[in-house]
Design a protein around this motif. Structure first.
Motif, PDB file in Angstrom:
ATOM      1  N   SER A 218     -22.351  46.628  64.967  1.00 15.64           N
ATOM      2  CA  SER A 218     -22.912  46.261  66.478  1.00 15.64           C
ATOM      3  C   SER A 218     -22.020  44.855  66.878  1.00 15.64           C
ATOM      4  CB  SER A 218     -24.168  45.837  66.616  1.00 15.64           C
ATOM      5  OG  SER A 218     -24.549  45.446  67.812  1.00 15.64           O
ATOM      6  N   SER A 219     -21.737  44.083  65.675  1.00 17.91           N
ATOM      7  CA  SER A 219     -20.884  42.913  66.085  1.00 17.91           C
ATOM      8  C   SER A 219     -19.483  43.112  66.199  1.00 17.91           C
ATOM      9  CB  SER A 219     -21.058  41.662  64.968  1.00 17.91           C
ATOM     10  OG  SER A 219     -22.499  41.404  64.930  1.00 17.91           O
ATOM     11  N   ILE A 220     -19.155  44.045  65.275  1.00 19.74           N
ATOM     12  CA  ILE A 220     -17.598  44.574  65.302  1.00 19.74           C
ATOM     13  C   ILE A 220     -17.480  45.099  66.708  1.00 19.74           C
ATOM     14  CG2 ILE A 220     -16.034  46.172  64.098  1.00 19.74           C
ATOM     15  CD1 ILE A 220     -17.270  45.421  61.744  1.00 19.74           C
ATOM     16  N   ALA A 221     -18.218  46.303  66.966  1.00 19.05           N
ATOM     17  CA  ALA A 221     -18.181  46.847  68.200  1.00 19.05           C
ATOM     18  C   ALA A 221     -18.078  46.161  69.403  1.00 19.05           C
ATOM     19  CB  ALA A 221     -19.111  48.083  68.466  1.00 19.05           C
ATOM     20  N   ASP A 222     -18.882  45.042  69.515  1.00 23.67           N
ATOM     21  CA  ASP A 222     -18.912  44.022  70.811  1.00 23.67           C
ATOM     22  C   ASP A 222     -17.599  43.326  70.591  1.00 23.67           C
ATOM     23  OD1 ASP A 222     -20.390  43.379  72.870  1.00 23.67           O
ATOM     24  OD2 ASP A 222     -20.730  41.304  72.045  1.00 23.67           O
ATOM     25  N   VAL A 223     -17.056  42.861  69.559  1.00 21.11           N
ATOM     26  CA  VAL A 223     -15.796  41.998  69.551  1.00 21.11           C
ATOM     27  C   VAL A 223     -14.514  42.855  69.893  1.00 21.11           C
ATOM     28  CG1 VAL A 223     -14.012  41.069  67.747  1.00 21.11           C
ATOM     29  CG2 VAL A 223     -16.647  40.534  67.627  1.00 21.11           C
ATOM     30  N   ILE A 224     -14.786  44.021  69.457  1.00 24.71           N
ATOM     31  CA  ILE A 224     -13.572  45.263  69.869  1.00 24.71           C
ATOM     32  C   ILE A 224     -13.568  45.241  71.464  1.00 24.71           C
ATOM     33  CG2 ILE A 224     -12.616  47.317  69.959  1.00 24.71           C
ATOM     34  CD1 ILE A 224     -13.489  47.605  66.976  1.00 24.71           C
ATOM     35  N   ILE A 225     -14.735  45.483  72.026  1.00 24.67           N
ATOM     36  CA  ILE A 225     -14.809  45.633  73.486  1.00 24.67           C
ATOM     37  C   ILE A 225     -14.480  44.202  74.234  1.00 24.67           C
ATOM     38  CG2 ILE A 225     -16.500  45.579  75.490  1.00 24.67           C
ATOM     39  CD1 ILE A 225     -18.037  47.715  73.402  1.00 24.67           C
ATOM     40  N   PHE A 226     -14.564  43.092  73.648  1.00 21.86           N
ATOM     41  CA  PHE A 226     -14.258  41.914  74.399  1.00 21.86           C
ATOM     42  C   PHE A 226     -12.705  41.687  74.077  1.00 21.86           C
ATOM     43  CE2 PHE A 226     -18.786  41.174  75.119  1.00 21.86           C
ATOM     44  CZ  PHE A 226     -18.563  40.511  76.316  1.00 21.86           C
ATOM     45  N   LEU A 227     -12.432  42.315  73.112  1.00 21.56           N
ATOM     46  CA  LEU A 227     -10.946  42.023  72.680  1.00 21.56           C
ATOM     47  C   LEU A 227     -10.053  43.067  73.791  1.00 21.56           C
ATOM     48  CD1 LEU A 227     -10.438  42.325  69.002  1.00 21.56           C
ATOM     49  CD2 LEU A 227      -9.659  40.599  70.436  1.00 21.56           C
ATOM     50  N   PHE A 228     -10.499  43.985  74.319  1.00 21.19           N
ATOM     51  CA  PHE A 228     -10.070  44.991  75.303  1.00 21.19           C
ATOM     52  C   PHE A 228     -10.089  44.199  76.683  1.00 21.19           C
ATOM     53  CE2 PHE A 228     -10.272  48.527  72.167  1.00 21.19           C
ATOM     54  CZ  PHE A 228      -8.909  48.994  72.485  1.00 21.19           C
ATOM     55  N   LEU A 229     -11.432  43.739  76.817  1.00 19.92           N
ATOM     56  CA  LEU A 229     -11.577  42.985  77.974  1.00 19.92           C
ATOM     57  C   LEU A 229     -10.383  41.837  78.167  1.00 19.92           C
ATOM     58  CD1 LEU A 229     -14.985  41.863  79.300  1.00 19.92           C
ATOM     59  CD2 LEU A 229     -12.874  40.128  79.353  1.00 19.92           C
ATOM     60  N   GLY A 230     -10.070  41.426  76.975  1.00 19.93           N
ATOM     61  CA  GLY A 230      -9.164  40.130  77.132  1.00 19.93           C
ATOM     62  C   GLY A 230      -7.660  40.742  77.493  1.00 19.93           C
ATOM     63  N   LEU A 290     -27.071  38.923  82.487  1.00 19.12           N
ATOM     64  CA  LEU A 290     -25.633  38.689  82.230  1.00 19.12           C
ATOM     65  C   LEU A 290     -24.892  39.998  82.375  1.00 19.12           C
ATOM     66  CD1 LEU A 290     -25.957  36.210  79.044  1.00 19.12           C
ATOM     67  CD2 LEU A 290     -25.938  35.618  81.541  1.00 19.12           C
ATOM     68  N   ARG A 291     -23.622  40.190  82.626  1.00 18.99           N
ATOM     69  CA  ARG A 291     -22.983  41.323  82.731  1.00 18.99           C
ATOM     70  C   ARG A 291     -22.179  41.148  81.549  1.00 18.99           C
ATOM     71  NH1 ARG A 291     -26.514  40.729  86.928  1.00 18.99           N
ATOM     72  NH2 ARG A 291     -25.957  42.518  88.480  1.00 18.99           N
ATOM     73  N   GLY A 292     -21.758  42.302  80.974  1.00 11.37           N
ATOM     74  CA  GLY A 292     -20.844  42.437  79.815  1.00 11.37           C
ATOM     75  C   GLY A 292     -20.206  43.774  79.473  1.00 11.37           C
ATOM     76  N   ALA A 293     -20.214  44.207  78.132  1.00  4.46           N
ATOM     77  CA  ALA A 293     -19.488  45.414  77.935  1.00  4.46           C
ATOM     78  C   ALA A 293     -19.840  46.944  78.455  1.00  4.46           C
ATOM     79  CB  ALA A 293     -20.009  45.510  76.265  1.00  4.46           C
ATOM     80  N   ILE A 294     -20.975  46.978  78.736  1.00  2.00           N
ATOM     81  CA  ILE A 294     -21.295  48.183  79.638  1.00  2.00           C
ATOM     82  C   ILE A 294     -20.638  48.360  80.898  1.00  2.00           C
ATOM     83  CG2 ILE A 294     -23.066  49.750  80.514  1.00  2.00           C
ATOM     84  CD1 ILE A 294     -23.063  49.761  77.536  1.00  2.00           C
ATOM     85  N   ALA A 295     -20.828  47.116  81.536  1.00  2.00           N
ATOM     86  CA  ALA A 295     -20.028  47.156  83.066  1.00  2.00           C
ATOM     87  C   ALA A 295     -18.383  47.167  83.010  1.00  2.00           C
ATOM     88  CB  ALA A 295     -20.394  45.836  83.817  1.00  2.00           C
ATOM     89  N   PHE A 296     -18.179  46.393  81.942  1.00  2.00           N
ATOM     90  CA  PHE A 296     -16.529  46.684  81.598  1.00  2.00           C
ATOM     91  C   PHE A 296     -16.120  48.036  81.445  1.00  2.00           C
ATOM     92  CE2 PHE A 296     -13.305  46.375  78.516  1.00  2.00           C
ATOM     93  CZ  PHE A 296     -12.075  46.148  79.499  1.00  2.00           C
ATOM     94  N   CYS A 297     -16.637  48.522  80.462  1.00  2.00           N
ATOM     95  CA  CYS A 297     -16.306  50.115  80.032  1.00  2.00           C
ATOM     96  C   CYS A 297     -16.515  51.006  81.102  1.00  2.00           C
ATOM     97  CB  CYS A 297     -17.176  50.372  78.740  1.00  2.00           C
ATOM     98  SG  CYS A 297     -16.947  49.576  77.252  1.00  2.00           S
ATOM     99  N   LEU A 298     -17.672  50.928  81.887  1.00  2.00           N
ATOM    100  CA  LEU A 298     -17.505  51.703  83.075  1.00  2.00           C
ATOM    101  C   LEU A 298     -16.607  51.569  84.326  1.00  2.00           C
ATOM    102  CD1 LEU A 298     -21.383  51.898  83.513  1.00  2.00           C
ATOM    103  CD2 LEU A 298     -20.203  53.637  82.330  1.00  2.00           C
ATOM    104  N   SER A 299     -16.249  50.283  84.263  1.00  2.00           N
ATOM    105  CA  SER A 299     -15.282  50.051  85.416  1.00  2.00           C
ATOM    106  C   SER A 299     -13.900  50.482  84.786  1.00  2.00           C
ATOM    107  CB  SER A 299     -14.994  48.620  85.709  1.00  2.00           C
ATOM    108  OG  SER A 299     -14.666  48.129  84.421  1.00  2.00           O
ATOM    109  N   ALA A 300     -13.749  50.225  83.505  1.00  2.00           N
ATOM    110  CA  ALA A 300     -12.450  50.704  82.813  1.00  2.00           C
ATOM    111  C   ALA A 300     -12.230  52.384  82.977  1.00  2.00           C
ATOM    112  CB  ALA A 300     -12.094  50.152  81.650  1.00  2.00           C
ATOM    113  N   ALA A 301     -13.398  52.825  83.026  1.00  2.00           N
ATOM    114  CA  ALA A 301     -13.382  54.468  82.938  1.00  2.00           C
ATOM    115  C   ALA A 301     -13.234  55.057  84.352  1.00  2.00           C
ATOM    116  CB  ALA A 301     -14.685  54.990  82.113  1.00  2.00           C
ATOM    117  N   LEU A 302     -13.196  54.365  85.482  1.00  2.00           N
ATOM    118  CA  LEU A 302     -13.073  54.851  86.723  1.00  2.00           C
ATOM    119  C   LEU A 302     -11.536  55.528  86.670  1.00  2.00           C
ATOM    120  CD1 LEU A 302     -14.582  52.149  89.109  1.00  2.00           C
ATOM    121  CD2 LEU A 302     -15.573  54.322  88.621  1.00  2.00           C
ATOM    122  N   ASN A 303     -11.624  56.615  87.464  1.00  2.00           N
ATOM    123  CA  ASN A 303     -10.544  57.426  87.815  1.00  2.00           C
ATOM    124  C   ASN A 303      -9.990  56.951  89.080  1.00  2.00           C
ATOM    125  OD1 ASN A 303      -8.455  59.240  88.266  1.00  2.00           O
ATOM    126  ND2 ASN A 303      -9.803  61.102  87.182  1.00  2.00           N
TER     127      ASN A 303
END
Length: 386
Positions: A218-230, A290-303
């Motif tokens: 879980s920690s690794i996945a969250d770090v990867i998501i925030f790396l993509f966010l950066g 707090l907003r975070g990984a889910i909001a970012f992933c859904l926004s990145a998935a927008l077409n």
């Protein structure tokens, strides 16, 4: 991330507050989505954002921006060490909120492709939302029960127990997505059922392995998501709209507070709650959205073909994630001190007494329910456990 969060919810306090948590996660999420979407559309019609933004685009953005990040909430509230009731109210709401948001996002993503949306499409979409949700619950529960039955026969092969539990949980997600049910709801339900019924069939070493394996992954996945966010944050293709960012941030914060206060009033007055949620705890609950990984992933998935303002939505989501995590998240601890929120004792030396006291209370409550012919939350908690 979702599986580790589901395992973390396995606690008596969570099930004691399940009705209130569902109220926040389902009704609260719908309130936030509807109010944010309508407010943004009104502002767009008034010309505050420049080019007009259609209602369906406002709706899909309001849905993804309403997702509360369970990992951020879990990390901050564990560090603050608030009382268990408040902790599970906020954490449980954030996890189930994500399941509702992802399911609603999927439904609106299909509706946005329709040029003219009639009442029939809305009704079909709502029914589809129910089927997706309940299908995920049933599938996750079935696979969780199967895991519990399978682990009854692993006494001689303890080494495969962690593999069985993790793979069955992942299988619940894959099968749910395969049949177009909600994978997150299925995974959450499966994790809760496994924690309740399969856990006692496992050896102590297997339980320890599963606990720390899921936490690490879980920690690794969250770090990867925030790396993509950066990485996304430093790109040059952002579309910045100052008014849209400011209005969206204000709407998210204001409607979060309004929904928490309104729903807490209903929970305190109309639910059979033994412990009332006081005003200070309501402030912390609203503050902890707090907003975070889910909001970012859904926004990145927008077409961008279906949603022309997708890039502006992604930019705004990044700013709101940074604002809620760094500004609101970093000030939760001082807010808890100022509001004098009840803190959980780090080590309770009365565990045996508390366990006996809980069992005596359950037995007395069961006797009162049988005599009066009425059922309380205690009845369903005992039934779920046994």
């Amino acid at each position: 991330i979702i599986l580790e969060s589901a395992y973390s919810l396995h606690d008596r306090t969570f099930f004691a507050n399940i009705a209130t948590i569902l109220l926040y996660a389902i009704i609260g999420t719908f309130i936030n989505v509807i109010l944010i979407a309508i407010s943004l559309n009104i502002c767009a019609q008034a010309g505050f954002f420049g080019p007009n933004i259609p209602m369906m685009e406002c709706a899909i953005f309001a849905t993804l921006i309403s997702a509360v990040d369970p990992v951020a909430v879990l990390t901050i509230f564990q560090e603050v060490n608030v009382n268990k009731s408040l902790y599970f109210l906020v954490f449980g709401e954030s996890l189930l909120n994500d399941a509702v948001v992802v399911t609603l996002y999927s439904t609106i993503s299909k509706l946005i492709l329709i040029e003219y949306i009639s009442a029939n499409e809305i009704i079909i979409g709502f029914l589809g939302l129910l089927v997706i949700s309940f299908g995920g619950v049933i599938l996750g529960a079935l696979i969780g029960v199967f895991t519990a039955l399978a682990t009854l026969y692993t006494e001689d092969v303890r080494v495969v127990e962690p593999l069985i539990v993790i793979m069955m949980a992942y299988l619940s997600y894959v099968i749910a997505e395969l049949f177009h049910f909600s994978g997150i709801i299925s995974l959450t339900t499966c994790g809760l059922v496994q924690a309740e019924y399969a856990r006692n069939n496992l050896s102590k070493k297997s339980r320890t392995t599963i606990k720390y394996m899921t936490k690490t992954l879980s920690s690794i996945a969250d770090v990867i998501i925030f790396l993509f966010l950066g990485i996304v944050l430093v790109r040059e293709n952002h579309i910045w709209n100052t008014n849209f960012v400011i209005y969206t941030t204000v709407f998210c914060v204001v409607y979060r507070f309004l929904s928490v206060f309104a729903l807490t009033y209903c929970a305190n007055n109309y639910f059979q709650r033994v412990r009332v949620i006081d005003f200070e705890e309501q402030l912390i609950m609203a503050y902890g959205g707090l907003r975070g990984a889910i909001a970012f992933c859904l926004s990145a998935a927008l077409n961008s073909d279906d949603t022309p303002n997708a890039q502006m939505f992604t930019t705004t989501t990044l700013l709101i994630v940074l604002f809620t995590v760094y500004v609101l998240g970093s000030t939760v601890k001082p807010a808890v001190r100022v509001l004098r929120i009840q803190i959980q004792a780090k080590q309770d030396t009365r565990k045996l007494f508390l366990a006996l006291n809980d069992r005596v209370i359950e037995t007395i409550m069961s006797a009162i329910e049988e005599i009066s012919g009425q059922r309380s939350m205690n009845y369903w908690m005992v039934r779920i456990r046994f």
